[in-house]
Design an enzyme around this catalytic site. Structure first.
Site, short mmCIF file in Angstrom:
data_model
loop_
_atom_site.label_atom_id
_atom_site.label_comp_id
_atom_site.label_asym_id
_atom_site.label_seq_id
_atom_site.Cartn_x
_atom_site.Cartn_y
_atom_site.Cartn_z
N GLU A 93 0.95 -1.19 -0.09
CA GLU A 93 -0.20 0.13 -0.05
C GLU A 93 0.82 1.41 -0.07
OE1 GLU A 93 -3.83 -0.03 2.35
OE2 GLU A 93 -3.36 -1.92 2.85
N HIS A 113 8.44 -26.28 4.88
CA HIS A 113 7.78 -27.62 4.21
C HIS A 113 7.21 -27.34 2.91
CE1 HIS A 113 8.03 -29.92 8.05
NE2 HIS A 113 8.05 -28.53 8.47
N LYS A 161 -13.41 0.17 -4.63
CA LYS A 161 -14.49 0.58 -3.52
C LYS A 161 -15.70 1.14 -4.31
CE LYS A 161 -12.31 0.21 0.80
NZ LYS A 161 -11.84 0.89 1.93
#
Ligand code: F6R
Length: 354
Positions: free
Chosen positions: A237, A253, A347
């Protein structure tokens, strides 16, 4: 490359003053702590056996940090819900905390609306917006944020109130001393990483310089997992850059197996390993071995040790360093750290789709 010791750069690329917001973190932590200490929880809120924090992005990370802190001592399950739907396990002994700086985030409003139909206890943390209206209409206590900043730069006000609320509920022990230590650590750290400290002495400027033109991958572990996530989101951001994070021991892993390909990628990567001596001793060995594997794979990397004694100070000292590093990286990228135009655009488009 941009000269991070030149004050003109700050005026040109950061006209809205993100650096002031980042620099205010220690003081904001103190103010948020004082505010929550005087906040009265309703009597019926004492019998809680599960907590769910609803939030997204810069408002959700406070929940993750709290989760890391509480996991060291609490028996109460805590989860952070970053989605439209409230989990099904909510009942009358659940505390649902909706955290949204703007009070307008649709995922948070959706899951909070679902919580209204349950017997759960509820709480809202916000500056206003729809969340404040809905909470007010339903007699739900509101912790009002009175600090003007982009949500991610108001971290103190989404995280520290949770520490105070958990302490009041008896879910974690009294954190007054730890908060005081943390504020002092951050203040001490400030003069060594803020813009007044020259590159040759400034760990954040140096790290940003090493990260420049690289893809940042942040490794964390245990109670530092949320700090690793915060680094990633701040680089996204503030610096407007790709970044990812991975957590020990799980990354041993799978992620390490992928160091081989694509072969051209190794030179583009920079791995930051966030470490604390309080982590599991076997995990600390994994840090050392993984750094060796990164060297063998010719991937640039750096281990960063947390500062302070308490887990709270350690987490927040890393968060503070990451915030400043992402800030300098935005300047090196010649981009304004303050606006997040793509999130605003998304948005707006989502609102039009209703
Ligand atoms: C912007 C930022 C975002 C927002 C997110 C949710 O600075 O950090 O990640 O936090 O879009 O918005 P709020 O916090 O208003 O609920």
């Amino acid at each position: 490359m941009i000269d991070l010791d030149n004050s003109e750069v700050y005026q040109r690329l950061d006209p809205a003053g993100m650096r002031e917001r980042i620099g205010e973190l220690p003081q904001q932590c103190l103010e948020a702590w004082q505010q929550v200490l005087s906040f009265k929880l309703p009597k019926g809120y004492s019998n809680i056996d599960r907590i769910i924090i609803l939030g997204m992005g810069g408002s959700a990370i406070g929940g993750d940090l709290l989760n890391c802190l509480a996991s060291l001592e609490s028996e109460t399950p805590i989860s952070v819900c970053r989605d439209y739907d409230l989990p099904h396990f909510v009942d009358g002994k659940t505390l649902v905390i909706a955290s949204s700086y703007s009070g307008m985030t649709e995922e948070t409003l959706s899951s909070f609306s679902q919580a209204l139909t349950t017997p759960a206890k509820k709480l809202a943390i916000t500056t206003g917006g729809r969340l404040k209206d809905i909470a007010g209409q339903n007699d739900i206590p509101i912790l009002t944020i009175d600090y003007k900043a982009p949500p991610r730069a108001a971290l103190a006000h989404s995280f520290i109130p949770l520490v105070g609320i958990y302490q009041k509920l008896g879910i974690i022990s009294d954190k007054s001393k730890d908060v005081a230590e943390m504020v002092q650590i951050l203040k001490d750290q400030q003069s060594t990483i803020d813009d007044s400290c020259p590159l040759k002495l400034n760990a954040a400027k140096q790290l940003a310089t090493r990260l420049y033109s690289h893809l940042a991958i942040i490794y964390g572990a245990g109670f530092l997992s949320a700090a690793a996530r915060r680094w990633k989101t701040q680089i996204n951001e503030n610096s407007k850059a790709w970044a990812f994070y991975e957590i020990f021991p799980e990354l041993n892993h799978n992620a390490v197996v992928g160091y081989e390909f694509p072969t051209d990628l190794a030179q583009m990567l920079f791995v930051v390993l966030l470490r604390s001596p309080h982590l599991h001793p076997r995990t600390l060995i994994r840090y050392k071995l993984t750094a060796e594997m990164l060297s063998n794979a010719k991937v640039s990397h750096e281990i960063i040790d947390a500062k302070g004694e308490s887990p709270l100070s350690q987490m927040m000292s890393l968060v503070f360093l990451g915030d400043w590093t992402s800030y300098y990286l935005s300047l090196l990228n010649e981009t304004d750290p303050y606006p997040v135009k793509i999130i605003d655009f998304l948005k707006k488009r989502l609102a039009e789709e209703k």
